[in-house]
Design a protein around this motif. Structure first.
Motif, PDB file in Angstrom:
ATOM      1  N   PRO A  93      -5.978   8.518   9.883  1.00  0.00           N
ATOM      2  CA  PRO A  93      -5.658   9.903  10.278  1.00  0.00           C
ATOM      3  C   PRO A  93      -4.161  10.176  10.131  1.00  0.00           C
ATOM      4  N   ILE A  94      -3.824  11.367   9.661  1.00  0.00           N
ATOM      5  CA  ILE A  94      -2.421  11.767   9.525  1.00  0.00           C
ATOM      6  C   ILE A  94      -1.963  12.404  10.826  1.00  0.00           C
ATOM      7  N   ASN A  95      -0.930  11.817  11.464  1.00  0.00           N
ATOM      8  CA  ASN A  95      -0.398  12.394  12.699  1.00  0.00           C
ATOM      9  C   ASN A  95       0.802  13.288  12.378  1.00  0.00           C
ATOM     10  N   VAL A  96       1.401  13.849  13.402  1.00  0.00           N
ATOM     11  CA  VAL A  96       2.482  14.826  13.165  1.00  0.00           C
ATOM     12  C   VAL A  96       3.698  14.190  12.507  1.00  0.00           C
ATOM     13  N   TYR A  97       3.984  12.938  12.829  1.00  0.00           N
ATOM     14  CA  TYR A  97       5.130  12.269  12.216  1.00  0.00           C
ATOM     15  C   TYR A  97       4.883  12.059  10.725  1.00  0.00           C
ATOM     16  N   ALA A  98       3.685  11.544  10.390  1.00  0.00           N
ATOM     17  CA  ALA A  98       3.346  11.324   8.979  1.00  0.00           C
ATOM     18  C   ALA A  98       3.343  12.643   8.215  1.00  0.00           C
ATOM     19  N   GLU A  99       2.805  13.685   8.851  1.00  0.00           N
ATOM     20  CA  GLU A  99       2.757  15.004   8.204  1.00  0.00           C
ATOM     21  C   GLU A  99       4.155  15.517   7.908  1.00  0.00           C
ATOM     22  N   SER A 100       5.066  15.343   8.868  1.00  0.00           N
ATOM     23  CA  SER A 100       6.439  15.814   8.700  1.00  0.00           C
ATOM     24  C   SER A 100       7.133  15.100   7.535  1.00  0.00           C
ATOM     25  N   ILE A 101       6.887  13.796   7.412  1.00  0.00           N
ATOM     26  CA  ILE A 101       7.509  13.028   6.328  1.00  0.00           C
ATOM     27  C   ILE A 101       6.930  13.445   4.979  1.00  0.00           C
ATOM     28  N   LEU A 102       5.619  13.622   4.912  1.00  0.00           N
ATOM     29  CA  LEU A 102       4.974  14.027   3.660  1.00  0.00           C
ATOM     30  C   LEU A 102       5.455  15.397   3.198  1.00  0.00           C
ATOM     31  N   GLU A 103       5.692  16.299   4.153  1.00  0.00           N
ATOM     32  CA  GLU A 103       6.145  17.650   3.814  1.00  0.00           C
ATOM     33  C   GLU A 103       7.517  17.638   3.139  1.00  0.00           C
TER      34      GLU A 103
ATOM     35  N   GLU B 152      -6.106  13.200   6.489  1.00  0.00           N
ATOM     36  CA  GLU B 152      -6.210  11.737   6.489  1.00  0.00           C
ATOM     37  C   GLU B 152      -5.781  11.148   5.143  1.00  0.00           C
ATOM     38  N   ILE B 153      -5.530   9.859   5.202  1.00  0.00           N
ATOM     39  CA  ILE B 153      -5.215   9.085   3.993  1.00  0.00           C
ATOM     40  C   ILE B 153      -6.425   8.216   3.673  1.00  0.00           C
ATOM     41  N   CYS B 154      -6.940   8.309   2.452  1.00  0.00           N
ATOM     42  CA  CYS B 154      -8.075   7.481   2.024  1.00  0.00           C
ATOM     43  C   CYS B 154      -7.571   6.539   0.929  1.00  0.00           C
ATOM     44  N   LEU B 155      -7.545   5.250   1.238  1.00  0.00           N
ATOM     45  CA  LEU B 155      -6.895   4.300   0.343  1.00  0.00           C
ATOM     46  C   LEU B 155      -7.627   2.963   0.349  1.00  0.00           C
ATOM     47  N   THR B 156      -7.800   2.367  -0.832  1.00  0.00           N
ATOM     48  CA  THR B 156      -8.350   1.017  -0.924  1.00  0.00           C
ATOM     49  C   THR B 156      -7.189   0.039  -0.799  1.00  0.00           C
ATOM     50  N   ILE B 157      -7.223  -0.759   0.245  1.00  0.00           N
ATOM     51  CA  ILE B 157      -6.121  -1.665   0.559  1.00  0.00           C
ATOM     52  C   ILE B 157      -5.996  -2.756  -0.505  1.00  0.00           C
TER      53      ILE B 157
ATOM     54  N   ASP C   3       0.819  -1.215   0.000  1.00  0.00           N
ATOM     55  CA  ASP C   3       0.000   0.000   0.000  1.00  0.00           C
ATOM     56  C   ASP C   3       0.855   1.269   0.000  1.00  0.00           C
ATOM     57  N   LEU C   4       2.034   1.183   0.603  1.00  0.00           N
ATOM     58  CA  LEU C   4       2.976   2.290   0.486  1.00  0.00           C
ATOM     59  C   LEU C   4       3.343   2.492  -0.982  1.00  0.00           C
ATOM     60  N   ALA C   5       3.511   1.359  -1.698  1.00  0.00           N
ATOM     61  CA  ALA C   5       3.923   1.423  -3.108  1.00  0.00           C
ATOM     62  C   ALA C   5       2.834   1.982  -4.010  1.00  0.00           C
ATOM     63  N   GLN C   6       1.566   1.820  -3.620  1.00  0.00           N
ATOM     64  CA  GLN C   6       0.482   2.327  -4.477  1.00  0.00           C
ATOM     65  C   GLN C   6      -0.022   3.711  -4.047  1.00  0.00           C
ATOM     66  N   LEU C   7       0.595   4.288  -3.014  1.00  0.00           N
ATOM     67  CA  LEU C   7       0.148   5.593  -2.502  1.00  0.00           C
ATOM     68  C   LEU C   7       0.399   6.702  -3.523  1.00  0.00           C
ATOM     69  N   ARG C   8      -0.635   7.496  -3.799  1.00  0.00           N
ATOM     70  CA  ARG C   8      -0.549   8.600  -4.745  1.00  0.00           C
ATOM     71  C   ARG C   8      -1.076   9.880  -4.085  1.00  0.00           C
ATOM     72  N   ARG C   9      -0.846  11.018  -4.768  1.00  0.00           N
ATOM     73  CA  ARG C   9      -1.260  12.309  -4.217  1.00  0.00           C
ATOM     74  C   ARG C   9      -2.761  12.366  -3.947  1.00  0.00           C
ATOM     75  N   GLU C  10      -3.540  11.715  -4.818  1.00  0.00           N
ATOM     76  CA  GLU C  10      -4.993  11.790  -4.657  1.00  0.00           C
ATOM     77  C   GLU C  10      -5.489  11.050  -3.416  1.00  0.00           C
ATOM     78  N   HIS C  11      -4.622  10.201  -2.830  1.00  0.00           N
ATOM     79  CA  HIS C  11      -5.011   9.488  -1.614  1.00  0.00           C
ATOM     80  C   HIS C  11      -4.798  10.333  -0.365  1.00  0.00           C
ATOM     81  N   ILE C  12      -4.038  11.419  -0.509  1.00  0.00           N
ATOM     82  CA  ILE C  12      -3.726  12.275   0.638  1.00  0.00           C
ATOM     83  C   ILE C  12      -4.737  13.417   0.719  1.00  0.00           C
ATOM     84  N   LYS C  13      -5.561  13.389   1.768  1.00  0.00           N
ATOM     85  CA  LYS C  13      -6.521  14.460   2.003  1.00  0.00           C
ATOM     86  C   LYS C  13      -5.930  15.421   3.032  1.00  0.00           C
ATOM     87  N   ALA C  14      -6.714  16.352   3.507  1.00  0.00           N
ATOM     88  CA  ALA C  14      -6.206  17.374   4.425  1.00  0.00           C
ATOM     89  C   ALA C  14      -5.624  16.769   5.699  1.00  0.00           C
TER      90      ALA C  14
END
Length: 435
Positions: free
Chosen positions: A308-318, A293-298, A280-291
């Motif tokens: 939900p996107i936490n501060v660690y995930a947010e920091s990595i995405l930035e 949260e991450i919305c993804l079909t497993i 699922d990390l490999a199939q992650l695209r920009r359209e899956h990233i919302k404000a």
């Protein structure tokens, strides 16, 4: 013409298991031919007077042959099948001779053997074409490929390989009506002694076989239900996950001079704080990233998850805002190689004992923790650390997509053990348990 058929064990030939080949002596008038049956037996299994194989239980066999490997002893069904095959062979030759007699054709021993060979060649081709057990495995794989993740059906292909080797080892075809409780016991013993695989893999193979038999039954194949009584012993696997201290060390590791490992670290840590599998990390695209949260079909379950996107995930995405993909995922093989290198650099080297069993034989090995870490460790780390931080198990399961609490429960037990260790570390270990 006088036809005589009689079975004999060859006393002049013996294999490594002390078994002798069984042959059929064919006589027509003064002619005599020896026909191999392909069957080998211990002398104790052959009743020469009654011309049939006999069954011996393990206790009786041990008394007559102490050196014989009891796990290879024929089952009652095996003996029945041998006798059926011997009767079929005699009947085939008798039928051929009878046909010649009805046609008033004089025949010799050589003519009977040649006719039998031609008949068997036709039969063998027909059996190979309709080898139903293996055909059904192929059908199962074909029917489920469109709806299953690539590679998830590999266990059925492995099962086919093991069954094929088991069939060759026993020199008898596997038929659905023979797959019962005794078959499972014999197959399990074979996997332990002759395939060199551990109990965890064996349990997976036996569970797969049960699933396959259920599929065959739904498709109208007559299945003996006694196999359901066979209990598959499953060893509990170690849960390899990072501690919170190890995670923080890795997350904050200075990798400014190593861009390759920095990217691997970010992807791995992203898994640690979201619970996403590598697929699922490999199939992650920009359209899956919302404000928020991450919305993804497993990919594995085909279910949609909202994480939900936490501060660690947010920091990595930035870090990768300017990139095409949200996170820099590389191939699975390279990722698993590099993550070990990364964790060794971060000195995540606690000694971990791994215990495996092959039958009743225990095999223990000790590894530095970094050597046991793989892409899937990120998901395990998320589950264990989330529980330690007080998130209810039901919530963690909603985020990770676990639908079965039984499979998730091992993470709960790990955190309970870790809580005891942390308590003892902070407050001291008690001399004995309070009763």
């Amino acid at each position: 013409m006088a036809l005589s058929l009689r079975y004999e064990l060859r006393k002049d030939v013996v294999n490594k298991k002390s078994e002798h080949p069984l042959i059929l002596i064919l006589r027509v008038e003064a002619q005599r031919k020896k026909i191999p049956t392909g069957i080998t037996l211990l002398p104790e299994y052959w009743d020469n007077e009654n011309q049939k194989a006999i069954y011996l239980n393990k206790k009786s066999l041990k008394e007559v042959s102490k050196d014989y490997d009891l796990s290879l002893s024929p089952l009652l069904n095996d003996i029945k099948r041998i006798n059926d095959d011997l009767q079929d062979l005699k009947k085939s030759l008798e039928d051929i001779a009878h046909r010649y007699e009805l046609d008033n054709v004089p025949y010799s021993a050589d003519m009977l053997v040649e006719k039998l060979k031609n008949k068997n060649n036709v039969k063998t081709k027909k059996e190979e074409k309709n080898n139903i057990v293996f055909d059904f495995i192929d059908n199962y794989v074909t029917e489920n490929e469109p709806s299953r993740a690539k590679g998830s059906l590999s266990v059925y292909k492995a099962l086919k390989t093991h069954l094929g080797a088991f069939e060759k080892h026993n020199r008898t075809r596997i038929r659905f009506e023979d797959i019962n409780y005794s078959f499972f016991q014999s197959f399990q013993n074979y996997l332990i002694k002759h395939r060199g695989i551990n109990n965890i893999t064996i349990a997976k193979q036996l569970s797969t076989l049960k699933t396959f038999l259920g599929y065959a039954k739904m498709n109208g194949i007559k299945i003996t239900d006694s196999y359901r009584d066979f209990k598959i012993r499953k060893q509990k696997l170690e849960v390899i996950a990072l501690t919170n201290e190890e995670f923080e060390t890795l997350y904050n590791l200075d990798l400014t001079k190593n861009e390759r490992l920095a990217k691997v670290r970010d992807v791995f840590c992203f898994s640690c704080v979201t619970g996403l599998r590598y697929s699922d990390l490999a199939q992650l695209r920009r359209e899956h990233i919302k404000a928020t949260e991450i919305c993804l079909t497993i990919k594995k379950t085909k279910e949609q998850l909202i994480i939900p996107i936490n501060v660690y995930a947010e920091s990595i995405l930035e870090k990768y805002n300017e990139h095409l993909l949200p996170i820099p995922v590389i191939s699975n093989q390279k990722f698993n190689d590099y993550i070990k290198e990364l964790c060794e650099l971060a000195e995540i080297n606690e000694k971990i004992e791994i215990i495996r069993f092959k039958g009743a034989i225990k095999e223990a090995t000790v590894h530095p923790k970094f050597d046991l870490i793989s892409a899937h460790t990120g998901r395990k780390t998320f589950a264990t650390l989330s529980l330690e931080k007080g998130i209810p198990a039901e919530t963690v399961m909603e985020i990770t997509g676990h639908s079965d609490y039984k499979s998730f429960q091992r993470y709960v037990k790990v955190t309970e053990e870790r809580k005891r260790n942390e308590m003892n570390k902070a407050w001291g270990t008690p001399k004995e348990s309070i009763k």
